[in-house]
Design a protein around this motif. Sequence first.
Motif, short mmCIF file in Angstrom:
data_model
loop_
_atom_site.label_atom_id
_atom_site.label_comp_id
_atom_site.label_asym_id
_atom_site.label_seq_id
_atom_site.Cartn_x
_atom_site.Cartn_y
_atom_site.Cartn_z
N MET A 141 30.37 43.27 49.35
CA MET A 141 30.79 42.56 49.17
C MET A 141 32.10 42.38 48.61
O MET A 141 33.06 43.19 47.39
N THR A 142 33.00 41.53 49.46
CA THR A 142 34.86 42.23 49.02
C THR A 142 34.72 40.39 47.44
O THR A 142 36.70 41.11 47.02
N VAL A 143 34.17 40.20 46.53
CA VAL A 143 34.75 39.23 46.01
C VAL A 143 34.37 40.18 44.47
O VAL A 143 35.38 40.00 44.15
N LEU A 144 33.35 40.94 44.91
CA LEU A 144 33.78 42.37 43.63
C LEU A 144 34.59 42.83 43.16
O LEU A 144 35.71 42.68 41.95
N PRO A 145 35.81 43.25 44.16
CA PRO A 145 37.12 44.51 44.11
C PRO A 145 38.05 43.03 43.65
O PRO A 145 39.04 42.81 43.01
N LEU A 146 37.47 41.69 44.43
CA LEU A 146 38.34 40.46 44.22
C LEU A 146 38.99 40.51 42.23
O LEU A 146 39.79 40.41 41.66
N ILE A 147 37.39 40.32 42.21
CA ILE A 147 37.14 39.66 40.41
C ILE A 147 37.55 40.82 39.73
O ILE A 147 37.81 41.31 38.88
N PHE A 148 37.12 42.13 40.30
CA PHE A 148 37.28 43.61 39.22
C PHE A 148 39.20 43.11 39.46
O PHE A 148 40.09 42.89 37.88
N THR A 149 39.69 43.04 39.74
CA THR A 149 41.39 43.36 40.12
C THR A 149 41.80 41.36 39.36
O THR A 149 42.28 42.00 38.62
N SER A 150 41.31 40.98 39.33
CA SER A 150 41.99 39.50 38.74
C SER A 150 41.22 39.75 37.22
O SER A 150 42.24 39.37 36.45
N GLY A 151 40.57 40.17 36.89
CA GLY A 151 40.07 40.40 36.24
C GLY A 151 41.05 41.48 34.81
O GLY A 151 41.77 40.48 33.87
N TRP A 152 41.23 42.44 35.47
CA TRP A 152 42.17 43.21 35.14
C TRP A 152 43.85 42.94 34.97
O TRP A 152 44.26 43.16 33.73
N ALA A 153 44.05 42.48 35.69
CA ALA A 153 45.65 41.17 35.92
C ALA A 153 45.48 39.90 34.67
O ALA A 153 46.52 40.20 34.78
N SER A 154 44.18 39.42 34.29
CA SER A 154 44.25 38.00 33.66
C SER A 154 44.29 38.74 32.06
O SER A 154 45.01 38.30 30.78
N GLY A 155 43.50 39.99 32.16
CA GLY A 155 43.74 40.81 30.67
C GLY A 155 46.07 41.31 29.66
O GLY A 155 45.35 41.33 29.40
N ILE A 156 46.29 40.95 30.93
CA ILE A 156 48.03 41.44 31.53
C ILE A 156 48.82 39.90 31.30
O ILE A 156 49.66 39.77 30.35
N ASN A 157 48.69 39.33 31.68
CA ASN A 157 48.73 37.76 32.06
C ASN A 157 48.39 36.61 32.39
O ASN A 157 48.25 36.90 34.02
N ALA A 158 47.43 36.52 31.93
CA ALA A 158 46.29 35.40 32.16
C ALA A 158 47.09 34.33 33.29
O ALA A 158 46.98 33.95 34.55
N TYR A 159 48.34 33.61 32.39
CA TYR A 159 48.47 33.02 33.11
C TYR A 159 49.47 32.74 34.61
O TYR A 159 49.33 32.00 35.70
N ALA A 160 49.99 34.27 34.74
CA ALA A 160 50.38 34.66 35.87
C ALA A 160 48.85 34.54 36.65
O ALA A 160 49.70 34.28 38.16
N VAL A 161 48.31 35.38 36.95
CA VAL A 161 46.80 35.58 37.71
C VAL A 161 46.92 33.85 38.36
O VAL A 161 46.00 33.69 39.52
N VAL A 162 46.02 32.92 37.22
CA VAL A 162 46.14 31.81 38.00
C VAL A 162 47.20 31.04 38.78
O VAL A 162 47.03 30.91 39.75
N MET A 163 48.42 31.40 38.35
CA MET A 163 49.56 30.69 39.29
C MET A 163 49.43 31.38 40.63
O MET A 163 49.95 30.64 41.67
N LEU A 164 49.77 32.64 41.11
CA LEU A 164 49.50 33.35 41.70
C LEU A 164 48.17 33.05 43.07
O LEU A 164 48.99 32.88 43.79
N LEU A 165 47.02 32.92 42.57
CA LEU A 165 46.44 32.82 43.00
C LEU A 165 46.42 31.30 43.48
O LEU A 165 45.91 30.98 44.67
#
Length: 206
Positions: free
Chosen positions: A1-25
Amino acid sequence: MTVLPLIFTSGWASGINAYAVVMLLGLLGRFAGADSVPPVLERTDVLIAAIVLFVCEAVADKIPYVDTVWDAVHTVIRPIAGAVVAALLASQHPGSLGEVAAGAIGGGTALASHLVKASLRMAVNTSPEPFSNIVISLLEDLAVAGLVTLAIFHPWVAASIAATLLTVGLLLVWFAFSRIRRFLANRRERRERRAARTPLASPVGS
């Protein structure tokens, strides 16, 4: 289930800088052919908004005390962004993880990492010089950029690193607050001892 680690990492990163996550993705999906990125994040209007807000955060996050106010405002925004991004990622993988469950994981992880970031920044702001804020902010930006990019190509490795950073951050917050509590308790005890040694003033005219 490769989506689960991607979700976890994006969640962690969103807590630091949500705009950077949206931009990078969005950029990775649009220009690097990342199939796991939802098409909505690749839209031009979404990318422009994310870039503008990322620049605003990049500036505010490096100014002492302004960063704390910015974090306070984003206590709600970052977990919501983490939940929305997670739900969108899950929608790209039907049957792997429900969007509601994905949103809960992404939002909860974002809230945890946000609280770690905000608490540590408050501790950093006790230092008189501004350079530590700039250095820590740059390290956070690099960590978000590196882990989000890594999560697209090696999701489990990225998730492992994000989990380690989150655990270390929680331990640092606990250590910082325990030190602060001991400091305040010792100061109160010294103040009480000084007050006990100070003789009471004699009444006027006695």
